[in-house]
Design a protein around this motif. Structure first.
Motif, PDB file in Angstrom:
ATOM      1  N   THR A 149       0.857  -1.188   0.000  1.00  6.99           N
ATOM      2  CA  THR A 149       0.000   0.000   0.000  1.00  6.99           C
ATOM      3  C   THR A 149       0.895   1.240   0.000  1.00  6.99           C
ATOM      4  OG1 THR A 149      -1.670  -1.165   1.271  1.00  6.99           O
ATOM      5  CG2 THR A 149      -1.760   1.230   1.350  1.00  6.99           C
ATOM      6  N   ASN A 177      -2.325   4.935  -2.991  1.00  3.42           N
ATOM      7  CA  ASN A 177      -3.654   4.511  -2.539  1.00  3.42           C
ATOM      8  C   ASN A 177      -4.331   5.613  -1.726  1.00  3.42           C
ATOM      9  OD1 ASN A 177      -1.675   2.055  -2.524  1.00  3.42           O
ATOM     10  ND2 ASN A 177      -3.689   1.277  -3.087  1.00  3.42           N
ATOM     11  N   THR A 200      -8.067  10.227  -1.730  1.00  4.62           N
ATOM     12  CA  THR A 200      -8.026   8.918  -2.382  1.00  4.62           C
ATOM     13  C   THR A 200      -8.985   8.926  -3.579  1.00  4.62           C
ATOM     14  OG1 THR A 200      -8.213   6.521  -2.059  1.00  4.62           O
ATOM     15  CG2 THR A 200      -9.825   7.877  -0.893  1.00  4.62           C
TER      16      THR A 200
END
Ligand SMILES: Cc1ncc(COP(=O)(O)O)c(C=O)c1O
Length: 369
Positions: A149, A177, A200
């Protein structure tokens, strides 16, 4: 280092009205002013979901919580950054893996991160330091390879444009992300108090983030997960929404100062001016020189006697902070980080600098050498 008063004076009438309207409405927590600011910021960044919160440190914490990491998971960070980047990692029982940075742009790179990856690595927090986006194309490729991530700490580079090799441009903080930012008053987009936000383009993540930042609440008094209370208040959103209109001009003003400094210092042997990354625009949160003759601290003292502010961001790297002793994993010798901590010096840069001030600062710096 900044002139917040001068900046306020120029937009006083608009700011005062926005604040007064907010007080008249008595919607201090939540409400339309915050929603409007989030929408406008999302439009500026070309990002689907902007979730305001209380500060940039909380934004990082909420991002890590939303990423579903488990205690013991490793998160790769640069050692040359502000403490907040790694503090929240340790706070959540995760392991900060501290790495060196690129000597020219002071950011993580794909190659540096690759050396730090282990089977426990679950996330990377690239920090877009001083105003430039880290080389995100390579970082995203590596993240895909290891299924990591990516949480971009964009406290310092809001508005910086990153260009991919196919020509596509994206704003810093909207590539990984999750992206985070800070609206600390001295930041490029500064509130009149604390503030922060998360970005995001992933709808599921946006829902999780909203829930975590609001006590893990799905609907009133129904709590799905352990969360936190992290809100941007309406007065700050009102101020930020006015300043957002001028943000592009603010960046230009900072770039003009940087260009002048570059011209003046470019031929001083003992000074290395900030190197611009070919893939990123620079929004100059800081204008940071490298002083290569070992006299950085002397120069700082000299400037002080001349009434000129300067600052060392950062004198001590994460890996040498007592707070992280025994809490992280170190990768490599940190030779670049060490050198930077000894050499960097940031000069005043802000939206209100006039030519006389600039001239005085550059003349004094040059006279020292
Ligand atoms: C790189 C970086 N990350 C995180 C933060 C934390 O932001 P805040 O002070 O709003 O909590 C800052 C602010 O100084 C920062 O520079």
């Amino acid at each position: 280092m900044v002139d917040l008063r001068g900046q306020y004076d120029k937009i006083k009438s608009e700011i005062d009205v926005a604040i007064q309207e907010c007080i008249n409405s008595t919607r201090f927590i939540g409400g339309p002013v915050i929603e409007r600011f989030a929408e406008n910021l999302g439009e500026y960044l070309n990002c689907k979901y902007v979730i305001p919160c209380a500060n940039g440190t909380d934004a990082l914490q909420v991002a890590l919580m939303a990423a579903g990491l488990k205690p013991g998971d490793e998160v790769i960070v640069p050692s040359f950054t502000y403490v907040a980047t790694a503090e929240v990692i340790a706070l959540l029982g995760l392991v900060p893996v501290m790495t060196d940075v690129d000597p020219e742009h002071f950011n993580l790179t794909k190659d540096i991160i690759r050396q730090a990856v282990s089977i426990n690595t679950k996330a990377i927090v690239p920090v877009h330091l001083f105003g430039q986006t880290a080389p995100m194309e390579g970082i995203m490729e590596l993240a895909a390879e290891y299924e990591l991530t990516v949480i971009e700490d964009n406290a310092q580079s809001l508005g910086s444009d990153y260009t991919f090799s196919d020509g596509k441009k994206q704003k810093a903080g909207t590539i990984g992300n999750i992206g985070t930012t800070s609206f600390f008053p001295a930041k490029n987009l500064g509130a009149y108090g604390d503030g922060g936000a998360l970005f995001t383009n992933d709808e599921e993540l946006s829902k999780k983030i909203k829930m975590i930042a609001n006590h893990g609440q799905s609907k009133l008094y129904h709590h799905e997960v352990i969360g936190v209370n992290s809100r941007l208040d309406a007065l700050q959103a009102a101020v930020l929404d006015v300043k957002l209109k001028y943000y592009a001009a603010y960046i230009k003003a900072r770039q003009a100062v940087a260009n002048y400094y570059d011209q003046q210092f470019g031929d001083v042997d003992e000074i290395i001016i900030p190197q611009r990354h070919e893939k990123s625009t620079h929004v100059f949160h800081q204008y940071t020189l490298k002083i290569t003759n070992g006299k950085r601290n002397e120069l700082k003292e000299f400037l002080k006697t001349k009434g000129i502010a300067s600052a060392v961001y950062y004198p001590v790297p994460l890996n040498e902070q007592n707070a992280f002793r025994g809490k992280g994993r170190l990768v490599g010798e940190m030779s670049v980080t060490k050198e930077l901590c000894d050499q960097v010096l940031s000069l005043p840069i802000h939206t209100e600098m006039d030519h006389t001030t600039l001239r005085y600062i550059t003349d004094q710096v040059k006279s020292f050498f």
